[in-house]
Structures are given as structure tokens and as C-alpha cells.
Scaffold this active site. Structure first.
Site, PDB file in Angstrom:
ATOM      1  N   ASN A  95      12.109  10.889   9.083  1.00  0.00           N
ATOM      2  CA  ASN A  95      10.766  11.344   9.011  1.00  0.00           C
ATOM      3  C   ASN A  95      10.045  11.229  10.148  1.00  0.00           C
ATOM      4  OD1 ASN A  95      10.224  12.403   6.128  1.00  0.00           O
ATOM      5  ND2 ASN A  95      11.132  10.453   5.605  1.00  0.00           N
ATOM      6  N   VAL A 132       7.538  -4.688   2.068  1.00  0.00           N
ATOM      7  CA  VAL A 132       6.152  -4.440   1.165  1.00  0.00           C
ATOM      8  C   VAL A 132       5.244  -4.779   2.309  1.00  0.00           C
ATOM      9  CG1 VAL A 132       4.879  -5.727  -0.788  1.00  0.00           C
ATOM     10  CG2 VAL A 132       7.433  -5.188  -0.635  1.00  0.00           C
ATOM     11  N   HIS A 190       7.533   9.162  -0.548  1.00  0.00           N
ATOM     12  CA  HIS A 190       8.426   8.806  -1.305  1.00  0.00           C
ATOM     13  C   HIS A 190       9.249   9.760  -1.926  1.00  0.00           C
ATOM     14  CE1 HIS A 190       9.936   6.185  -4.590  1.00  0.00           C
ATOM     15  NE2 HIS A 190      10.016   7.079  -5.511  1.00  0.00           N
ATOM     16  N   GLY A 222      -0.426  -1.743  -5.334  1.00  0.00           N
ATOM     17  CA  GLY A 222       0.757  -1.408  -6.069  1.00  0.00           C
ATOM     18  C   GLY A 222       1.961  -0.665  -5.500  1.00  0.00           C
TER      19      GLY A 222
END
Length: 199
Positions: A14, A93, A110, A149
Site C-alpha cells: 500500500n 494498535v 481495511h 475503536g
């Protein structure tokens, strides 16, 4: 000129799509100022070197605590003077202090059409394994803004990809990358750099 820091964990396909799009002019008014990896062996760091972009490794193994690692990661991003942080296959994370500081300025790619096959534990091949197990006919990729989240932030772009008969998780992963991820991630960066993003 939008300054972009790209966070990676692996091969950096990417990242390569972003660099190619900047070279071609399909990402306008943006430059990658740093590539930051949590993995010293990430080929993405080599891709950065070939483009004369600082490649920085901030590995959690080098720090005594998660807090120290998060602090070092934050400092590396700050040092890059980034206006936008792009998670391009980043398996770390992101700490809440970084999300707070760069609120609305961290995006992630994603490999599914969120809200399907996303959230905790859904990354890499696992996403495509689950999609095939569930028997979906269409999958794809999503670029979204990162919040506290996992894969829950506002969606910027999505692109659908057909699941084909005989697909394996690996063949599906490759097609989702080629037909969706490498298309919409550069497009999202271009939109943000040129004030065309409504999120």
C-alpha cells in the site's frame, strides 16, 4: 503541501501504491515525509529508502513498557511534521494519546467492506478466510478515519470486489489489494490533500 507519515508493519504494498500515485501525479499536493515501522524486517523500510524517504523503526521489543513504546511512536510521528498519518498495513494498535492529538487526521485501509469482517482479530488473511467461509459474493476495501475503536471511524471511501469461484484467501487478498486497496487509499489521500474530503 500535505505532509504524510505512513505507518507499516510488513511488505509495504500500500505504501508503494501511494508512492507510485505521487510519482504519477494522481496524488496532488502531498509528500511522504516518513515511513515508520514497528518491524525492523519490514520490506516497506527498503521501499522508503529507495524513494529517499526517512525509514524509521520503532519496535515494541526495544522498550520496557507499552507506554514507552507508544511515547516513542508518537515522537517519531511528531518528528515527521505529519499533517496526515496513514496506516497502510500497520498491525500496531494506535495509542489513544496519538488519536487525540491527530483527531480526524489518521486514516486506515481495511481489506473488507466495513462493517463486514472488521474489528478485533480481523486483519491480513483472516479477513479473506472469514469472507470465503461466510460465502459472500462481494467483498472489497474501506478507507476510514481512525478513532478509539477498531475499524469504527467514519468511512471515507469503499470499493467492491467480486469473489470468484475457486478463490483462496490468498488469491482474494491479492485481488482486493489490486482492485480496491491500491486504488482507494491513494484517492483518499489526494482528496484530503486537496480539500475534497467531506468526512
Amino acid at each position: 503541501m500535505l505532509r504524510v507519515a505512513v505507518l507499516v508493519s510488513g511488505g509495504g504494498t500500500n505504501l508503494q501504491a501511494i508512492l507510485d500515485a505521487i510519482d504519477k501525479g494522481s496524488i496532488r499536493n502531498a509528500q511522504v515525509t516518513a515511513v515508520i515501522s514497528n518491524n525492523p524486517g519490514a520490506y516497506a523500510l527498503e521501499r522508503a529508502r529507495k524513494h529517499n524517504i526517512p525509514g524509521i523503526c520503532v519496535s515494541p521489543k526495544s522498550y520496557d513498557s507499552r507506554e514507552d513504546f507508544h511515547q516513542a511512536l508518537m515522537e517519531a510521528v511528531e518528528k515527521s511534521s505529519a499533517d496526515l498519518v496513514v496506516l497502510a498495513g500497520c498491525l500496531v494498535v494506535i495509542p489513544s494519546c496519538m488519536i487525540e492529538k491527530y483527531r480526524g487526521r489518521i486514516i486506515n485501509i481495511h481489506p473488507s467492506l466495513i462493517p463486514s469482517f472488521c474489528g478485533k482479530g480481523f486483519y491480513g488473511l483472516k479477513v479473506h478466510e472469514e469472507a470465503l467461509k461466510r460465502g459472500v459474493k462481494v467483498t472489497g476495501a474501506t478507507v476510514h478515519i481512525v478513532d478509539e475503536g477498531t475499524d469504527t471511524g467514519p468511512i471515507i471511501l469503499q470499493k467492491a470486489v467480486d469473489v470468484e469461484k475457486g478463490d483462496t484467501p490468498r488469491s482474494l487478498q491479492q485481488r482486493v489489494m489490486e482492485q480496491a486497496e491500491w486504488v482507494i487509499l491513494p484517492k483518499a489521500i489526494d482528496m484530503i490533500a486537496n480539500g475534497e474530503c467531506e468526512v
